[in-house]
Design an enzyme around this catalytic site. Sequence first.
Site, mmCIF file in Angstrom:
data_model
loop_
_atom_site.group_PDB
_atom_site.id
_atom_site.type_symbol
_atom_site.label_atom_id
_atom_site.label_comp_id
_atom_site.label_asym_id
_atom_site.label_seq_id
_atom_site.Cartn_x
_atom_site.Cartn_y
_atom_site.Cartn_z
ATOM 1 N NE ARG A 284 1.388 -5.522 11.294
ATOM 2 C CZ ARG A 284 1.015 -4.923 10.184
ATOM 3 N NH1 ARG A 284 1.795 -4.035 9.617
ATOM 4 N NH2 ARG A 284 -0.127 -5.217 9.609
ATOM 5 C CE LYS B 201 -1.239 1.090 3.893
ATOM 6 N NZ LYS B 201 -1.708 1.443 5.237
ATOM 7 C CB THR B 202 3.610 2.369 2.192
ATOM 8 O OG1 THR B 202 2.881 1.910 3.319
ATOM 9 C CG2 THR B 202 4.250 3.685 2.524
ATOM 10 C CG ASP C 27 -1.693 5.443 4.362
ATOM 11 O OD1 ASP C 27 -2.470 4.508 4.078
ATOM 12 O OD2 ASP C 27 -0.497 5.268 4.642
ATOM 13 C CD GLU C 28 -2.442 3.046 8.352
ATOM 14 O OE1 GLU C 28 -3.434 2.289 8.379
ATOM 15 O OE2 GLU C 28 -1.275 2.639 8.427
ATOM 16 C CD GLN D 96 -3.745 -3.600 8.534
ATOM 17 O OE1 GLN D 96 -2.754 -3.281 9.164
ATOM 18 N NE2 GLN D 96 -3.762 -3.690 7.215
#
Length: 672
Positions: free
Chosen positions: A605, A34-35, A212-213, A243
Amino acid sequence: MAIQLHTVLNTEQSRAASLIDGPVLIIAGAGSGKTRMICYRMAHMLEMGIHASEILALTFTNKAAAEMAMRVKDLTQRPVSELTASTFHAFGLRILREQGELLGYTHNFTIYDTSDCAALLKEVLHEEQLDPQAHDIPAMLHLFSNIKIGRMAWPSDCSAAIKAVYDGYQEHMKLYNAVDFDDLIMLPLRLFERYPHVLALYQKRYTHIMVDEFQDTSLEQYRLVQQLAAVHRNLCVVGDDDQSIYSWRGANYQNIILFETDFPERIEIKLEQNYRSTGTILQAANTLILHNTQRKEKALWTDGHSGGRITRLYPEQEDDEVQTIIKEIRSVLYARNLSYRSFCILVRTNHLIPAFENGCMLEQIPVQVSGGQSFFERKEVKDVIAYLRILANPDDDMALLRIINTPRRKIGRSTLAALRSIAYQRHCSLYSAIGLVTQQTDLYEHLRKEPLKNLYDLIETYRSALFAAGRKKSRVLRALMEEIGYKEYLAQEYPNNDQAVLFRYGSIQSFIRLFSQWEQDGDNLSYSVYDYLQRLSLHSRDQKEDGDPIDALSIMTIHASKGLEFDCVFLAGVEDHMIPHARTIEENPGALEEERRLFYVAITRAKQDLYISTCTQRKRNREVVPSVPSRFLSEIPEDLFQEPAQDFQLDKDETIAAFNALKRRLAEKESS
DNA sequence: GCATGATTGATTTTT
DNA sequence: TCAATCATGC
């Protein structure tokens, strides 16, 4: 050179990165690149001729914002100083700095963090003749926050006294020229509402907006961007409802639905291919999250290996857990020739961190801890900051209360009570009250004015010195700390403990050094104390200032780990009262799904290996009680787990392999 | 009226 | 384990 999006990104990513006009909703699973996609999207915008100053990218943490800017810079090889990549709060601060005077805030306003707000709340409770001990301060702050932001109406059983406390709290904030974190979002909204020309200004300035997020934005944060994008409609939001782990702070993943309603012409893209974890880890994550009822359907997949199984560890107690995990890390480190930075220990609550930190220190393992008590939260550092704050904004009562008798200057309880009542009657700050008392020779004769006058003169002297100091303010601060004898004060506070005194005074010096570095930095166009202090309150929980990457084992809370990845992840304290956290679901049974998402974040993670540790008993309130494994573990298929190796002794071949690996590492170090 | 030492109580996550 | 509060002494 033009970037060929489709050669560096997969089909969906490339599509998401190339759609830069109009509203776009991107549902991006954990580890789906995503980033990377976001950074390419911004680089693409710049190549398409959109000016950096027209792009607004909002994220959740300062770290993420900084990283985003850096990656865009690397991709485009252009300076990105005009790009706005920041957190919502930092962005709100910027608007307030630029336009806050319309709402009656002068440029030297102070940002109160949670502990300042808690201190203020206690003050107000006193003022209203209520016992602070009889009230749950954090819960009250949470209630006030909900009320302020309009997320909640007053509950019907709420007493008039509590409402009076709320009013008092608000009044004091305004009086001190202080804002809290909620204000950083609400005040810009109010500006937009009251002054349409201000809104129009920002609408024009930022033609392309990204968030984002997105699942962690609050309703108010969403309203902020929605208004900014209402005209040009170039708004791209990226998120993953699975998330969403900040609902207690107002995060509302249902903003996704709002977005769909507000921007019906949106294009939706899902990123489900995972580039991070093994098949086993993804399978565990996918089956776990299926137990949540309200979510957008999606499943992560990988075309990589299924990888090894998840290892479960059953230490007896906390200290045992620390030893077990450290031992395991050591053996994996040597066996696989990894470095410490490939490892991470994740915990649900901050207070589990120090045990691991100390354990590693004893074993000479370099650690990088985030969360827990940060440098800026040390008492002595908060003291220096309070001095700086009081010089910048003398009406900041919370800062004044912190330093008024530190070091001791014979201003005690009764003097303070008198000052408070004067300030209360006159509707002024404590500092103004002190000024009044010291200047009126014929009044307030029962007070000991001598120490008050000394303090007042001290502040006035250093205040003018500070504003005359240009880029040498840190010298003024250093001189002030010397003049008040802070070191002697420490010596007095920690008698026969020279080490503590040295350590704490060292923190003071480090802080002054940081301040000095900042003000001397030529890139800083604005080097006022206000800038520094405001920056500090938004950045204080971040990682350390200097970015030299050291090879260290990371220890952090699950919340802090969002967006990060590690080869080997150890989840510690996976017990049924820790995760799901007993108190959380007791307060709000609906939070169970959020706890599950939290566990989901923790699992995802890991790139290669995942270890889950469950103590059989744990100390709780000085009593050792049995602990049972988290209920979430039973939601993951049994066959994905393996029990730990019988003992941690390496066999002969492994020992030789480990020894050779060690030799190789040493040789590498030597040659580099 | 202030400083000092003893007692008690408390621990979810963060911008 | 640590910080805030309380009670006592100067």
